[in-house]
Design an enzyme around this catalytic site. Structure first.
Site, mmCIF file in Angstrom:
data_model
loop_
_atom_site.group_PDB
_atom_site.id
_atom_site.type_symbol
_atom_site.label_atom_id
_atom_site.label_comp_id
_atom_site.label_asym_id
_atom_site.label_seq_id
_atom_site.Cartn_x
_atom_site.Cartn_y
_atom_site.Cartn_z
ATOM 1 N N ASP A 32 0.823 -1.206 0.000
ATOM 2 C CA ASP A 32 0.000 0.000 0.000
ATOM 3 C C ASP A 32 0.863 1.265 0.000
ATOM 4 O OD1 ASP A 32 -2.358 1.377 -0.030
ATOM 5 O OD2 ASP A 32 -2.774 1.155 2.110
ATOM 6 N N HIS A 49 2.510 3.345 -9.057
ATOM 7 C CA HIS A 49 2.390 1.919 -9.374
ATOM 8 C C HIS A 49 3.591 1.433 -10.184
ATOM 9 C CE1 HIS A 49 -1.469 2.056 -7.612
ATOM 10 N NE2 HIS A 49 -2.096 2.654 -8.599
ATOM 11 N N LEU A 143 11.141 -20.719 -4.516
ATOM 12 C CA LEU A 143 10.183 -19.773 -3.942
ATOM 13 C C LEU A 143 8.850 -19.929 -4.667
ATOM 14 C CD1 LEU A 143 9.658 -17.126 -2.166
ATOM 15 C CD2 LEU A 143 10.196 -15.852 -4.240
HETATM 16 C C1 FPP Z 1 -1.966 0.134 -3.249
HETATM 17 O O1 FPP Z 1 -1.527 1.465 -3.271
HETATM 18 C C2 FPP Z 1 -1.426 -0.557 -4.388
HETATM 19 C C3 FPP Z 1 -2.152 -1.142 -5.375
HETATM 20 C C4 FPP Z 1 -3.626 -1.149 -5.419
HETATM 21 C C5 FPP Z 1 -1.498 -1.779 -6.525
HETATM 22 C C6 FPP Z 1 -0.324 -2.641 -6.218
HETATM 23 C C7 FPP Z 1 0.494 -2.705 -7.409
HETATM 24 C C8 FPP Z 1 1.836 -2.629 -7.455
HETATM 25 C C9 FPP Z 1 2.690 -2.605 -6.264
HETATM 26 C C10 FPP Z 1 2.543 -2.508 -8.749
HETATM 27 C C11 FPP Z 1 2.692 -3.650 -9.620
HETATM 28 C C12 FPP Z 1 2.580 -4.986 -9.041
HETATM 29 C C13 FPP Z 1 3.061 -6.087 -9.638
HETATM 30 C C14 FPP Z 1 2.799 -7.405 -9.041
HETATM 31 C C15 FPP Z 1 3.885 -6.043 -10.842
HETATM 32 P P1 FPP Z 1 -2.600 2.635 -3.429
HETATM 33 O O2 FPP Z 1 -2.699 2.970 -4.851
HETATM 34 O O3 FPP Z 1 -3.866 2.235 -2.759
HETATM 35 O O4 FPP Z 1 -1.888 3.782 -2.634
HETATM 36 P P2 FPP Z 1 -2.596 4.910 -1.765
HETATM 37 O O5 FPP Z 1 -3.222 4.217 -0.595
HETATM 38 O O6 FPP Z 1 -1.454 5.768 -1.376
HETATM 39 O O7 FPP Z 1 -3.575 5.576 -2.642
#
Ligand code: FPP
Length: 255
Positions: A32, A49, A143
């Site tokens: 997150d 992202h 893994l």
């Molecule tokens: C939460 O941060 C994150 C996500 C919903 C997406 C997770 C994706 C990645 C880490 C990138 C790519 C992943 C892979 C497996 C290649 P948020 O957007 O909710 O952040 P915020 O709470 O600050 O808005």
């Protein structure tokens, strides 16, 4: 029976050695804070992202050396479909790109890649990439990397319950197995040992609720794009310093 025969029989019944993946701990991660990380830098959420995907690669590489045998990453929840369509589309492209770009590296590093979650709502190009990556890394044993996409723990429970309807004397293991099956995981069903959430919030957000029954929870304010292999190592170190009792009492106090 000759001695040779006896020896052969003996080797046959010996329990198989656990693979490195089976010997390591199961760590689950809620990645997150990507959006806030980007906004703090005056950039669009999607930039967070993209930075987050780079971190995924580093963490996956560092995991086996931290004693991790299974790593389950929460990439996209069933509720994330409610995000702006541009953001959803970018995430789907990122996942596909990751699978395509990382397959060779996973084979080299002996990492088995698997996507868990529903498969009936994701774009067909992503679905194709999933099948290719999973097939190519099927034999890898160092893994178990599981990336949760269109995942909801409660939905998995409901779908498993539907599938098992009418079955009597259901065991926990059978329910676990059914949950794995509805989410396309065909390996061993494992409880989570350590759950890490970055980004400062302290909640589970419908992630692996059943599997986290006795998980140690670790929350850090660090946002996912800033999370490093050293942070992972600290979290695992703290995990090993905690006393896990699984509802029992420590031996010394048992009296
Ligand atoms: C939460 O941060 C994150 C996500 C919903 C997406 C997770 C994706 C990645 C880490 C990138 C790519 C992943 C892979 C497996 C290649 P948020 O957007 O909710 O952040 P915020 O709470 O600050 O808005």
């Amino acid at each position: 029976m000759s001695h040779t025969h006896h020896t052969v029989k003996h080797t046959h019944v010996r329990a198989p050695q656990p693979t490195p993946a089976q010997s390591g701990i199961h760590v689950a991660m809620i990645m997150d804070g990507n959006g806030r990380w980007a906004n703090a830098r005056g950039r669009p959420r999607t930039a967070g992202h993209i930075a987050g995907a780079r971190v995924v690669r580093k963490i996956v590489e560092a995991a086996p050396d931290c004693g991790i045998g299974m790593l389950t990453l929460y990439a996209f929840s069933a509720d994330n479909w409610a995000r702006p369509s541009r953001e959803v589309a970018l995430l789907m492209r990122l996942f596909r790109r990751y699978l395509v770009a990382e397959t060779d590296r996973c084979i080299t590093n002996d990492v088995r890649m698997r996507i868990i979650g529903r498969r009936d709502r994701i774009p067909s190009e992503l679905l194709r990439a999933i099948k290719v990556a999973e097939e190519a890394t099927r034999h890898c044993t160092r893994l178990d990397l599981r990336i949760a996409v269109d995942y909801s723990s409660r939905d998995a429970l409901v779908r498993a319950a539907e599938r098992l309807q009418g079955q009597e004397n259901l065991s926990r293991d059978e329910l676990s197995r059914a949950m794995c099956q509805v989410d396309h995981w065909d390996g061993e069903c494992r409880d989570v040992d350590l759950l890490i959430r970055t980004g400062g919030e302290q909640r589970l957000s419908d992630f692996l609720l059943w599997e986290c029954a006795y998980a140690e929870l670790y929350f850090t304010d660090r946002r996912w794009p800033d999370f490093t292999p050293a942070d992972l190592e600290s979290a695992v170190k703290e995990f090993h310093s905690r006393e896990r009792r699984f509802g029992s009492v420590p031996e010394a106090a048992a009296g």
